[in-house]
Enzyme design. Sequence first.
Site, PDB file in Angstrom:
ATOM      1  N   ASP A   1      -9.278   6.058  -2.219  1.00 50.38           N
ATOM      2  CA  ASP A   1      -8.188   6.581  -3.029  1.00 50.38           C
ATOM      3  C   ASP A   1      -8.773   7.248  -4.274  1.00 50.38           C
ATOM      4  O   ASP A   1      -9.982   7.431  -4.382  1.00 50.38           O
ATOM      5  CB  ASP A   1      -7.230   5.449  -3.404  1.00 50.38           C
ATOM      6  CG  ASP A   1      -7.874   4.492  -4.392  1.00 50.38           C
ATOM      7  OD1 ASP A   1      -9.108   4.467  -4.491  1.00 50.38           O
ATOM      8  OD2 ASP A   1      -7.133   3.773  -5.077  1.00 50.38           O
TER       9      ASP A   1
ATOM     10  N   TYR B   1      -6.332   6.700   3.876  1.00 53.21           N
ATOM     11  CA  TYR B   1      -6.479   5.641   2.885  1.00 53.21           C
ATOM     12  C   TYR B   1      -5.784   4.357   3.335  1.00 53.21           C
ATOM     13  O   TYR B   1      -6.379   3.271   3.344  1.00 53.21           O
ATOM     14  CB  TYR B   1      -5.928   6.045   1.506  1.00 53.21           C
ATOM     15  CG  TYR B   1      -5.716   4.819   0.658  1.00 53.21           C
ATOM     16  CD1 TYR B   1      -6.794   4.162   0.098  1.00 53.21           C
ATOM     17  CD2 TYR B   1      -4.447   4.237   0.541  1.00 53.21           C
ATOM     18  CE1 TYR B   1      -6.627   2.973  -0.603  1.00 53.21           C
ATOM     19  CE2 TYR B   1      -4.268   3.054  -0.152  1.00 53.21           C
ATOM     20  CZ  TYR B   1      -5.361   2.430  -0.717  1.00 53.21           C
ATOM     21  OH  TYR B   1      -5.199   1.254  -1.373  1.00 53.21           O
TER      22      TYR B   1
ATOM     23  N   GLU C   1       0.820  -1.211   0.000  1.00 55.62           N
ATOM     24  CA  GLU C   1       0.000   0.000   0.000  1.00 55.62           C
ATOM     25  C   GLU C   1       0.853   1.260   0.000  1.00 55.62           C
ATOM     26  O   GLU C   1       0.509   2.254  -0.644  1.00 55.62           O
ATOM     27  CB  GLU C   1      -0.961   0.007   1.193  1.00 55.62           C
ATOM     28  CG  GLU C   1      -2.045  -1.058   1.116  1.00 55.62           C
ATOM     29  CD  GLU C   1      -2.914  -0.936  -0.133  1.00 55.62           C
ATOM     30  OE1 GLU C   1      -2.946   0.139  -0.747  1.00 55.62           O
ATOM     31  OE2 GLU C   1      -3.555  -1.933  -0.498  1.00 55.62           O
TER      32      GLU C   1
END
Length: 372
Positions: free
Chosen positions: A153, A135, A52
């Site tokens: 996102d 996020y 991520e």
Amino acid sequence: MHREGKQLKSYEYINDFNIEGFQTDLISWFEREQRDLPWRKDQDPYKVWVSEIMLQQTRVDTVIPYFLSFVEQFPTIESLAIADEEKVLKAWEGLGYYSRVRNLQSAVQEVHEAYDGIVPNTADEISKLKGVGPYTTGAILSIAYGVPEPAVDGNVMRVLSRILSIWEDIAKPKTRKTFEDIIREIISKTNPSFFNQGLMELGAIVCTPTSPSCLLCPVREHCQAFLDGTQSELPVKTKKTSVKDIPIAVGILKTKDDKFLIHKRADTGLLAKLWEFPNVEVLKGLTLPTNQLQEFIFNEFQVEASIGAIVSTLQHAFSHLTWNMTVYAGVIEGDVKETERLKLVTIDELESYAFPVSHQKLWKEYRTSQPI
DNA sequence: GATTCGTGGGG
DNA sequence: TCCCCAAGAAT
């Protein structure tokens, strides 16, 4: 449709929205069509986390090779926590946004020490970790732990803007909160991981920024923009300001025994802690660029250098500025007092230092243009 | 809230 | 060529 103007409450956007049908269509599509990506092999929270961070503002195809080598070098929380920072930066070399990996290592050290090496599983704890924002918090929680938290996102904002015909400017930070509120109401409680990933996957390969493949879309019957024919107008996104142009003089300075002078950049700011060849912003109207470079190198590093011919000129564009670099070859006259941030290295030793792409490019130019 | 933080790909 | 962008966060 609502069009621009007023901002609606999240529940007003989902009036008459078939939540369960949407969940089912999205998740079953993701189960069928998801790409085979290396960070989808398991749900190891550490690897989800690493992926991520790498994927922030970065394309999947770019990330894949970095992810593979990174988790091979640093397979666990502990291995990254105790790793040499230089090696960590080297593993990130070329990927950009280098504060991501410095924050990642710092946060991993925090998890190693304060959480016994276990990535925490609450939004409160995760979001306090360095480099982990709203996020990434939702992504780790939902993907690694199955917690129904929104992970909003750019993909999610684009997809939902179209599906629910939301005409708010997704460039504004406040808008993200609207989407989080909506997600909280429509997220699958039984499979939040595939729900969140499905939205992002849909945005990546079907509901693309330009020319979306609506005829292949598994949720087009839920899509207001498709119904209205407004998919090419959404999402609304204002563009950002223009970039500055900065002239830079760079010196590739060699000693008589063929060592090169390199400098480690400051701990904060642009390209923090990466290595570079000595350089200075050229102020026009003063003296010659070569003199400015020579004086800068003497004042900053106490190194006497004679600046020679121009090796090359090249541009490097960042997102917010552009360097116009003029590269000079030079020779070091006196001796050099090396420090933690100033080193003389051989050509072979250069390999183990992390350089930004701009300086990789000018080094390559230098090597191909200079006699051995 | 606006700006700073990289890079490589694609229209 | 140029401009926009791509799974954002920190300041």
